[in-house]
Design a protein around this motif. Structure first.
Motif, short mmCIF file in Angstrom:
data_model
loop_
_atom_site.label_atom_id
_atom_site.label_comp_id
_atom_site.label_asym_id
_atom_site.label_seq_id
_atom_site.Cartn_x
_atom_site.Cartn_y
_atom_site.Cartn_z
N LEU A 31 19.97 31.76 -31.31
CA LEU A 31 21.42 31.95 -31.36
C LEU A 31 22.14 30.76 -30.72
CD1 LEU A 31 23.83 33.88 -31.96
CD2 LEU A 31 23.55 34.73 -29.62
N ALA A 32 21.67 30.31 -29.56
CA ALA A 32 22.31 29.19 -28.89
C ALA A 32 22.24 27.93 -29.75
CB ALA A 32 21.64 28.95 -27.53
N ALA A 33 21.09 27.69 -30.36
CA ALA A 33 20.95 26.51 -31.22
C ALA A 33 21.88 26.61 -32.43
CB ALA A 33 19.49 26.39 -31.67
N ARG A 34 21.97 27.80 -33.00
CA ARG A 34 22.82 27.99 -34.17
C ARG A 34 24.29 27.78 -33.82
NH1 ARG A 34 21.20 32.89 -35.10
NH2 ARG A 34 19.41 32.25 -36.32
N GLY A 159 17.80 39.33 -44.04
CA GLY A 159 18.70 40.43 -44.32
C GLY A 159 20.13 40.08 -43.95
N PRO A 160 21.08 40.91 -44.34
CA PRO A 160 22.49 40.60 -44.08
C PRO A 160 22.88 40.89 -42.64
CG PRO A 160 22.30 42.76 -45.09
CD PRO A 160 20.90 42.18 -45.07
N VAL A 161 24.06 40.44 -42.28
CA VAL A 161 24.74 40.91 -41.07
C VAL A 161 25.57 42.11 -41.48
CG1 VAL A 161 26.48 40.37 -39.32
CG2 VAL A 161 24.79 38.65 -39.97
N PHE A 179 31.68 37.98 -39.09
CA PHE A 179 31.91 36.95 -40.11
C PHE A 179 31.31 35.63 -39.66
CE2 PHE A 179 34.98 39.41 -42.61
CZ PHE A 179 34.83 38.85 -43.87
N ARG A 180 31.54 35.29 -38.41
CA ARG A 180 31.03 34.01 -37.91
C ARG A 180 29.50 33.99 -37.93
NH1 ARG A 180 30.77 31.31 -32.21
NH2 ARG A 180 30.82 29.13 -32.77
N GLU A 181 28.88 35.09 -37.50
CA GLU A 181 27.43 35.15 -37.51
C GLU A 181 26.87 35.05 -38.92
OE1 GLU A 181 25.15 35.06 -35.02
OE2 GLU A 181 26.90 34.58 -33.81
N ALA A 182 27.50 35.73 -39.87
CA ALA A 182 27.04 35.66 -41.25
C ALA A 182 27.18 34.24 -41.80
CB ALA A 182 27.83 36.64 -42.11
N SER A 183 28.29 33.57 -41.46
CA SER A 183 28.50 32.20 -41.92
C SER A 183 27.45 31.25 -41.34
CB SER A 183 29.91 31.75 -41.53
OG SER A 183 30.14 30.40 -41.91
N LEU A 184 27.19 31.36 -40.04
CA LEU A 184 26.22 30.49 -39.40
C LEU A 184 24.81 30.73 -39.93
CD1 LEU A 184 27.48 30.63 -35.70
CD2 LEU A 184 27.60 28.67 -37.24
N ARG A 185 24.51 31.96 -40.28
CA ARG A 185 23.17 32.31 -40.78
C ARG A 185 23.04 32.12 -42.29
NH1 ARG A 185 20.88 36.09 -36.76
NH2 ARG A 185 22.38 36.11 -35.03
N GLU A 186 24.19 31.90 -42.96
CA GLU A 186 24.24 31.73 -44.41
C GLU A 186 23.68 32.95 -45.13
OE1 GLU A 186 22.22 28.02 -45.11
OE2 GLU A 186 24.00 26.85 -44.64
N VAL A 187 24.16 34.13 -44.70
CA VAL A 187 23.74 35.39 -45.30
C VAL A 187 24.98 36.21 -45.63
CG1 VAL A 187 21.53 35.40 -44.08
CG2 VAL A 187 23.51 36.57 -43.07
N ASP A 228 32.85 31.06 -47.38
CA ASP A 228 31.45 30.95 -47.77
C ASP A 228 30.69 32.27 -47.65
OD1 ASP A 228 31.96 30.57 -44.95
OD2 ASP A 228 29.83 30.16 -44.69
N VAL A 229 31.28 33.27 -46.99
CA VAL A 229 30.58 34.52 -46.73
C VAL A 229 30.86 35.52 -47.85
CG1 VAL A 229 30.34 36.48 -45.17
CG2 VAL A 229 30.65 34.17 -44.24
N HIS A 230 29.79 35.95 -48.49
CA HIS A 230 29.92 37.02 -49.50
C HIS A 230 29.97 38.36 -48.78
CE1 HIS A 230 29.29 39.49 -53.05
NE2 HIS A 230 28.31 40.10 -52.40
N VAL A 231 30.98 39.18 -49.11
CA VAL A 231 31.19 40.44 -48.43
C VAL A 231 30.92 41.60 -49.37
CG1 VAL A 231 32.82 41.88 -47.15
CG2 VAL A 231 32.92 39.39 -46.93
N GLU A 232 30.09 42.52 -48.92
CA GLU A 232 29.88 43.79 -49.61
C GLU A 232 30.63 44.87 -48.83
OE1 GLU A 232 26.37 47.01 -50.84
OE2 GLU A 232 25.84 44.96 -50.21
#
Length: 294
Positions: A31-34, A159-161, A179-187, A228-232
């Motif tokens: 997480l810190a690196a991301r 998997g998703p956030v 949203f930020r976590e999903a963007s950083l993880r590209e999920v 960039d984040v796809h939302v379901e």
């Protein structure tokens, strides 16, 4: 203080030598690196560790050995984090303070506090340790309890956030973090609103258009901020804890507010966040309001 204002502090992780703490270090390092933040690894060491019963102090030699044990586990945790994330800035510290007040104090300056599910002092069979419960309840920044799948497998990294949305103020902060976590993880991000979210209100759930409106308002502005984040979007007539626990079996992270709009005034944790930190099958991030220091 909103989620926008607690982004730049270090990622803090508490260690005690337990296997779950080691998993927490690995997760926190990633997480810190991301997030491009430093990692701060802390171990609470209290003078009460040097007593048997109420008033029987151990010898100076034994106490020194306990202190050395703490320094060894901090060193090992630091080496592990650097090995997993080369270039990561890692700091270790062992204040003379019990774990819970130490971690709550650290939460005033951290971007997030990360903990394992149970420490080496916990009772066998406990779902989550008292340290994790207390820190989640009292911290002044988001807290992550690192959990794995029900089959005992590794902590999931795919998997998703998933975020719980209920229209409350702290839920809006949780949405921003998710949203930020999903963007950083590209999920993808799965935004879940469960219509029976007022846990103690026997009245029937609101009509479907009202539930869709609550979800839309909870997400307002975030899609533009994170295109960039796809939302379901998921709207169901169910208790939020049921839905979020089900989604946790497919997610890599579930994000919730500490207490939704259905909780009693003054509650530190709502039933949904409590259920997740005890039973989820992936790491759980509980977002709290952060009060401004005077």
């Amino acid at each position: 203080m909103s989620e926008e204002e607690f982004r730049n502090g270090p990622v803090v992780v508490g260690v005690d030598g337990s296997p779950s703490a080691t998993e927490a270090v690995c997760w926190a390092a990633a997480l810190a690196a991301r997030r491009n933040l430093p990692l701060r690894i802390v171990h609470g060491f209290s003078y009460t560790h040097g007593f048997y019963g109420g008033d029987l102090p151990v010898s100076t030699e034994v106490y020194a050995a306990l202190e050395e044990d703490g320094r060894r586990l901090l060193s090992a945790a630091g080496e592990r984090a650097r090995g997993l994330e080369p270039g990561l800035t890692v700091e270790t510290d062992m204040p003379t303070q019990p774990a819970i007040p130490l971690l709550v104090h650290e939460s005033q300056y951290a971007s997030v506090v990360v903990l394992g599910t149970s420490g080496r002092g916990g009772f066998a069979g406990m779902l989550v340790g008292s340290t994790a419960v207390s820190v989640v309840a009292h911290a002044r920044c988001p807290v992550v309890v690192v959990r794995g799948r029900a089959d005992g497998g590794a902590v999931p990294v795919e998997g998703p956030v998933v975020v719980g949305v209920d229209g409350s103020g702290v839920s809006r902060d949780a949405v921003g973090v998710a949203f930020r976590e999903a963007s950083l993880r590209e999920v993808p991000l799965v935004a879940v609103h469960a219509g029976l979210d007022v846990e103690y209100d026997p009245a029937p759930a609101a009509a479907e258009p009202d539930e869709q409106r609550i979800l839309s308002e909870g997400l307002a502005g975030r899609q533009e901020q994170y295109p960039d984040v796809h939302v379901e979007r998921v709207v169901v007539a169910d208790r939020p804890r049921h839905q979020l626990l089900e989604w946790s079996a497919r997610a890599q992270l579930v994000v919730v507010g500490s207490r939704g709009r259905g909780g009693f005034r003054g509650m530190l944790l709502g039933s949904t966040s409590q259920a997740l930190i005890h039973h989820a099958q992936c790491p759980v991030m509980v977002v709290r309001y952060r009060e401004r220091a005077d």
